[in-house]
Design an enzyme around this catalytic site. Sequence first.
Site, short mmCIF file in Angstrom:
data_model
loop_
_atom_site.label_atom_id
_atom_site.label_comp_id
_atom_site.label_asym_id
_atom_site.label_seq_id
_atom_site.Cartn_x
_atom_site.Cartn_y
_atom_site.Cartn_z
N TRP A 245 0.43 -1.13 0.05
CA TRP A 245 -0.02 0.31 0.20
C TRP A 245 0.87 1.03 0.03
O TRP A 245 0.51 2.29 -0.74
CB TRP A 245 -0.89 0.11 1.01
CG TRP A 245 -1.89 -1.31 0.70
CD1 TRP A 245 -2.20 -2.08 1.47
CD2 TRP A 245 -3.27 -1.06 -0.42
NE1 TRP A 245 -3.28 -2.56 1.31
CE2 TRP A 245 -3.60 -1.89 0.18
CE3 TRP A 245 -3.50 -0.19 -0.85
CZ2 TRP A 245 -4.89 -2.26 -0.80
CZ3 TRP A 245 -4.20 -0.63 -1.47
CH2 TRP A 245 -5.56 -1.05 -2.02
N LYS B 229 -12.96 -2.24 6.78
CA LYS B 229 -11.80 -3.18 7.85
C LYS B 229 -12.33 -2.55 8.47
O LYS B 229 -12.93 -3.90 9.46
CB LYS B 229 -10.80 -2.80 7.80
CG LYS B 229 -10.23 -3.08 5.98
CD LYS B 229 -8.66 -2.20 5.67
CE LYS B 229 -8.18 -2.19 4.29
NZ LYS B 229 -8.71 -3.88 3.55
N ASP C 239 -2.03 6.65 6.05
CA ASP C 239 -2.78 6.15 5.42
C ASP C 239 -3.50 4.24 6.79
O ASP C 239 -2.65 3.55 6.94
CB ASP C 239 -2.44 4.77 4.39
CG ASP C 239 -3.34 3.96 3.86
OD1 ASP C 239 -4.70 3.67 4.59
OD2 ASP C 239 -3.07 3.36 2.63
N1 PMP Z 1 -4.93 1.67 2.23
C1 PMP Z 1 -4.46 0.37 2.83
C2 PMP Z 1 -3.33 0.09 3.88
C3 PMP Z 1 -5.28 -0.62 2.27
O1 PMP Z 1 -5.46 -1.46 3.01
C4 PMP Z 1 -6.31 -0.43 1.78
C5 PMP Z 1 -7.68 -1.95 0.73
N2 PMP Z 1 -7.29 -3.17 1.45
C6 PMP Z 1 -6.15 0.25 0.76
C7 PMP Z 1 -5.27 1.46 1.45
C8 PMP Z 1 -7.37 0.78 -0.33
O2 PMP Z 1 -8.17 0.82 0.01
P1 PMP Z 1 -9.66 1.13 -1.12
O3 PMP Z 1 -9.74 -0.13 -2.26
O4 PMP Z 1 -11.17 1.93 -0.43
O5 PMP Z 1 -9.49 1.84 -1.95
#
Ligand code: PMP
Length: 358
Positions: free
Chosen positions: A99, A194, A170
Amino acid sequence: MYNFSAGPAQLPLPVLEQAAAELTDWQGSGMSVLEVSHRGKDFVACAADAESAFRRVANVPSNYRILFLAGGATGQFSAIPMNLAARGATAAYLNTGQWSKKAIKEAGRQGVDVRVVADESASAYTTTPEPGSFTVPVDAAYLHYTPNETIGGVEFPYIPDAGDVPLVADFSSTYLSRPIDVERFGVIYGGAQKNLGPAGLAIVVVREDLLGRAREDVPAIWDWKVMAEADSMLNTPPTFSIYLLGLILHWIESTGGLEAMGERNCAKAERLYAAIDASDFYNNPVQARSRSWMNIPFTLADPALDADFLAGADAVGLTNLKGHRSVGGMRASIYNAMPADGVTALIDYMTEFERTRA
Ligand code: PMP
């Protein structure tokens, strides 16, 4: 059924039951919350209640704005350069996994001078940088990091020191899993799916002095200042997700707030790690001090048994344990809504599987 999905993830049963009970007649309106105008007084009050509950639960100081935005966490890590860094400006990033990498890539696409000041790729993303081992350029527009890497199961055991540079985090997979010192951050953001509700909603907490730094050509919908001035309703927001967020925040309050949540989450994770570490059959590769409370990847000594492990787990009501394709093996995501009994059931299943199959 205990659902170990990394997201969208298991939600608290009392919240789902309340949402189900009032789905066809929300607050005596004769309609569902899905069908009412976002500008009607009932929904405006619902969104305001979710916002004030978030402020109470997370202890957000009054000089921070709370935004409810569409587009998930990806929308937000994409919005960060537009809101905080001019083209060519320096922005610092810590790279601790998949991420972080996506956020870094997006900043590069937007013409930011990206400085990756710590990079854990050499450990295959099983570590976090030592505190004090990296230097943030003093002229950086911000330092971005991912406190909890959902795929690697790696979590920072500390808040990085960015000096006077705004710290941007994030929090997607660790949002409201324990108390949080909001004042250490310039911006906190994350997707709801989550710990905080259904997909589609990102919750952004931004310090007021950081509003108004957006590039001139940023689309209004991605401009935090515009969204703050419009109470997150420049356009139609994800109304059902905001409603459910409110229910979840009230559930968190009714179960003791973030202190109690943190204690429960820590205890759940410690029990699962202890079971993995006590066995020669299961393995978690993450450096001890950087192990996530929320996402716990583990491998079986013999990957040929993976399919049997998963099928047997499903048969006893333990689902979505398959690991991310980039890591392999298993991953148990044990967010706020996973009860202690779910972790016990998983440990019991793992012990029995090892006894009979290893
Ligand atoms: N950052 C993290 C740490 C994540 O776990 C996720 C999704 N698993 C995201 C960003 C992306 O999130 P989204 O699908 O809501 O764009």
